[in-house]
Design an enzyme around this catalytic site. Sequence first.
Site, short mmCIF file in Angstrom:
data_model
loop_
_atom_site.label_atom_id
_atom_site.label_comp_id
_atom_site.label_asym_id
_atom_site.label_seq_id
_atom_site.Cartn_x
_atom_site.Cartn_y
_atom_site.Cartn_z
N HIS A 1 -2.49 -7.85 4.56
CA HIS A 1 -1.18 -7.19 4.44
C HIS A 1 -1.09 -6.17 5.58
O HIS A 1 -2.12 -5.67 6.05
CB HIS A 1 -1.14 -6.50 3.08
CG HIS A 1 0.18 -5.90 2.68
ND1 HIS A 1 0.61 -4.69 3.16
CD2 HIS A 1 1.13 -6.34 1.83
CE1 HIS A 1 1.79 -4.41 2.62
NE2 HIS A 1 2.14 -5.39 1.81
N ASP B 1 -9.15 -4.38 0.10
CA ASP B 1 -7.78 -4.17 -0.36
C ASP B 1 -7.64 -4.92 -1.68
O ASP B 1 -7.54 -6.15 -1.70
CB ASP B 1 -6.80 -4.69 0.70
CG ASP B 1 -5.35 -4.63 0.24
OD1 ASP B 1 -5.11 -4.23 -0.92
OD2 ASP B 1 -4.47 -5.01 1.02
N GLN C 1 -3.86 -6.82 -4.85
CA GLN C 1 -3.49 -8.02 -5.59
C GLN C 1 -4.56 -8.47 -6.58
O GLN C 1 -4.26 -9.17 -7.54
CB GLN C 1 -3.18 -9.17 -4.61
CG GLN C 1 -1.99 -8.92 -3.70
CD GLN C 1 -0.66 -8.85 -4.45
OE1 GLN C 1 -0.55 -9.28 -5.60
NE2 GLN C 1 0.35 -8.30 -3.80
N LYS D 1 1.54 -2.53 -9.33
CA LYS D 1 1.35 -3.98 -9.39
C LYS D 1 0.56 -4.39 -10.63
O LYS D 1 0.29 -5.56 -10.84
CB LYS D 1 0.64 -4.47 -8.13
CG LYS D 1 1.46 -4.35 -6.85
CD LYS D 1 0.77 -5.07 -5.71
CE LYS D 1 1.25 -4.64 -4.33
NZ LYS D 1 2.63 -5.05 -4.03
N CYS E 1 5.23 -8.69 4.35
CA CYS E 1 4.36 -7.72 5.03
C CYS E 1 3.10 -8.37 5.57
O CYS E 1 2.02 -7.80 5.54
CB CYS E 1 4.01 -6.54 4.12
SG CYS E 1 5.40 -5.51 3.74
#
Lengths: 133, 407
Positions: B122, B199, B202, B225, B365
């Site tokens: 991202h 990261d 997600q 999220k 993104c």
Amino acid sequence: MLDFYREFILDHYRHPRNKGELPDADISHEEHNPVCGDRIHMDIKLENDHIADIKWHGEGCTISQASASILSEMVKGKSVEEVRHLSKEELLEQLGMETLTPARIKCALLSLKVLKAGLYGLTSWPDEEDEWN
Amino acid sequence: MYNIEAIRQQFPVLQRRVHGKPLVYLDSAATSQKPLAVIEAMDRYYREYNANVHRGVHTLSEEATAAYEGARKRIARFINARSPRELIYTRNATEAINLVAATWGRTNLTPNDAVLITEMEHHSNIVPWQLLRDQIGFELRVVPVTDDGYLDMEAFDRLLDERVKLVAVTHMSNVLGTINPIAEIARKAHAVGALVLVDGAQSVPHMPVDVQALDIDFLAFSAHKMAGPTGIGALWARRDLLEAMPPYMGGGDMIALVTLERSTWADLPYKFEAGTPAIAEAVGFGAAVDFLSALGMENIRAHEIEITEYALEALSEVPGLRLLGPRKAADKGGVAAFVLDGVHPHDIASILDAEGVAVRAGHHCAQPLMQRYNVPATTRASFYVYTTREEIDRLVEALHVVRKVFA
């Protein structure tokens, strides 16, 4: 009136025991409470692994200053090993402050933090040694 | 037993209609919907004990502090941190990554070093490293992805050498859905002395994530999220790293002592939390973690594999539709990104919206990834705890409407 502002505490606040400095101290340590700015400095003279003399000075609220006064009386003459095992519960019981809220408990335990940090390098607050609690 | 109807009852927004049709919300990878438990926890904070945290002696402040710090402990446990002090509240995953770049990166990286990222990152895990590269002059290396949407691990092995000081990699691609082999990446990175930043924006919402089992060094994620509110996220990092890192922002709450000449820093985690924090949001974040924990992350993952399998199957039967990323549901998160011959994703999303189906269209993104697969944009349907097979059917029906319009 809150039950912890009793005559016993106010007396230690107005007439602090062992307040002062020890120029020839073996251990000299100071800590602050960043939340409210309370400050306590302790000087300790050791003999045969016992606390031969202890003096403290600082500024702060009634609870922090009375706690330092009472703690200094509790540990004078005790061995370093005994002090290592002195728990926060014992100090709070001596102060008659077992029910302090989390914000004020730091005021009561600052003196113990200074003592233990000076004697054997404890870096956390006595009430935060178990970080998950 | 995963009771999907009972779960859906917990999300008020799922009851609404869009353009006269029941909402089919397939945009959870952008932001998830919020359950009543989260909405009510935040509402209760404002109604019953709104006060600033940490410096207060009064009852409301004590209660606010207990709720704020209690949430931190539950979030830290959720990712199996060694201590709640390793959990820094940030605005979102983006700020968490920027915090690492600005503090650890600025202090430790030199022109002789390299930072290794991947083609499926991202923008939030690309741009902070480019900005820092431009200031320091280190080499920014990029691991490519394969045609079928996996990380090219042979290229990773080639690109990883002693000059690499940090591997910054997504756990789960927000477009392809690919779940990367983080434990393997961490093992190899540590072998050459590099740290690993993951990261988790997600992955943390959708599958069990255990920072100790993965043996990583930094993890960034966002509350919004994972059934929580916007405006709050977290950085988890190993304690020794956090202790050595300089502060990020200066101000109140992050200091021990301040004079006009110099200051000393507060203990962890407060060193990294300058100023009045997002208190209601932290309370909501804690409630979100409780909600997900009660469902069970293993159960959520199993549900999403089932829904994704069903969706990949159904979508692959739509004529002219091409899916991006792994075709095995077990290898990916609950995401289906696709292109449809002759129809721009924005047009698809508009027609789907008219049918009550919410999807995302665009570059998500991840512009480098769009370039890699030679598409200007994609349409992305993404799933969560509340997504049903019937909603996938509604998506496919709506896609047939799209095809009819552009036939």
